[in-house]
Motif scaffolding. Structure first.
Motif, mmCIF file in Angstrom:
data_model
loop_
_atom_site.group_PDB
_atom_site.id
_atom_site.type_symbol
_atom_site.label_atom_id
_atom_site.label_comp_id
_atom_site.label_asym_id
_atom_site.label_seq_id
_atom_site.Cartn_x
_atom_site.Cartn_y
_atom_site.Cartn_z
ATOM 1 N N VAL A 162 0.846 -1.202 0.000
ATOM 2 C CA VAL A 162 0.000 0.000 0.000
ATOM 3 C C VAL A 162 0.877 1.246 0.000
ATOM 4 C CG1 VAL A 162 -1.606 1.345 1.434
ATOM 5 C CG2 VAL A 162 -2.031 -1.066 1.024
ATOM 6 N N ARG A 163 1.949 1.259 0.783
ATOM 7 C CA ARG A 163 2.854 2.411 0.793
ATOM 8 C C ARG A 163 3.488 2.620 -0.577
ATOM 9 N NH1 ARG A 163 3.960 0.543 5.984
ATOM 10 N NH2 ARG A 163 5.672 -0.740 5.264
ATOM 11 N N LYS B 193 2.313 1.591 -3.553
ATOM 12 C CA LYS B 193 1.274 2.020 -4.504
ATOM 13 C C LYS B 193 0.879 3.469 -4.251
ATOM 14 C CE LYS B 193 0.588 -1.988 -6.547
ATOM 15 N NZ LYS B 193 0.876 -2.249 -7.920
ATOM 16 N N THR B 194 0.793 3.856 -2.986
ATOM 17 C CA THR B 194 0.443 5.234 -2.655
ATOM 18 C C THR B 194 1.515 6.192 -3.152
ATOM 19 O OG1 THR B 194 -0.774 4.480 -0.714
ATOM 20 C CG2 THR B 194 -0.125 6.796 -0.757
ATOM 21 N N GLN C 278 0.925 9.009 -5.913
ATOM 22 C CA GLN C 278 1.251 10.401 -5.604
ATOM 23 C C GLN C 278 2.202 10.968 -6.649
ATOM 24 O OE1 GLN C 278 -0.235 12.236 -3.133
ATOM 25 N NE2 GLN C 278 0.715 13.908 -4.245
#
Length: 178
Positions: A118-119, A121-122, A126
């Motif tokens: 998730v980090r 992909k985030t 961004q």
């Protein structure tokens, strides 16, 4: 950083001791209620806490303590037709406790892996958002420069047409043609 590691070790030690105390407390309640009421499921709470917050090996150790405590609390020589049945039941409960420890450990590993994804992909999203904002700003700047250029030209006519050929707008030079 070293202070945080020490605090983490102290936290783990506190959770392990709290888990052991809970196992002993549940064992006492198990003994006091007698053989008719089973408390074996309640041993899972401290086992789960220790396995999650301290680790799988300490979870195994608390599982063994819980199984032995259960055996001691429920051990009545006249209760079973054969003395080995109590040990068999304790082994079955220990197996169940260990399976729960393994499942929780795997769940925690999967959770950390998913959090990492998730980090990543985030961060990628961004980055794409930032790139899109830059591209959009560049497009606005270019559009503004083109508009300024078209509006400043007085000697030539510029027309903006739609897909069917109808005039949408024109500049000052085009207005002078009429």
């Amino acid at each position: 950083m070293r202070l945080l590691a020490l605090t983490g070790r102290r936290f783990q030690a506190a959770v392990a001791l709290l888990g052991l105390a809970c196992v002993l407390g549940i064992g006492l309640l198990d003994y006091l209620t007698g053989l008719e009421i089973s408390f074996s499921v309640f041993y899972l709470a401290p086992i789960s806490l220790v396995a999650w917050f301290v680790g799988i090996s300490t979870g195994f150790l608390i599982s063994v303590c819980a199984a032995l405590t259960w055996l001691a609390a429920d051990w009545m020589p006249l209760h079973y037709s054969h003395p080995a049945i109590g040990y068999w039941n304790a082994g079955v409960i220990l197996s169940f406790f260990i399976i729960v420890c393994i499942l929780l450990s795997n769940l925690k590993v999967a959770k950390h892996g998913l959090e990492g994804q998730v980090r990543e992909k985030t961060a990628a999203l961004q980055s794409e958002i930032d790139e899109h904002k830059q591209t959009l700003q560049l497009l606005r700047d270019n559009e503004q420069q083109l508009r300024f250029l078209v509006e400043s030209v007085k000697n030539y006519a510029f027309f903006m047409l739609d897909a069917s050929g109808c005039v949408l707008s024109w500049n000052e030079g085009a207005q002078r043609l009429s």
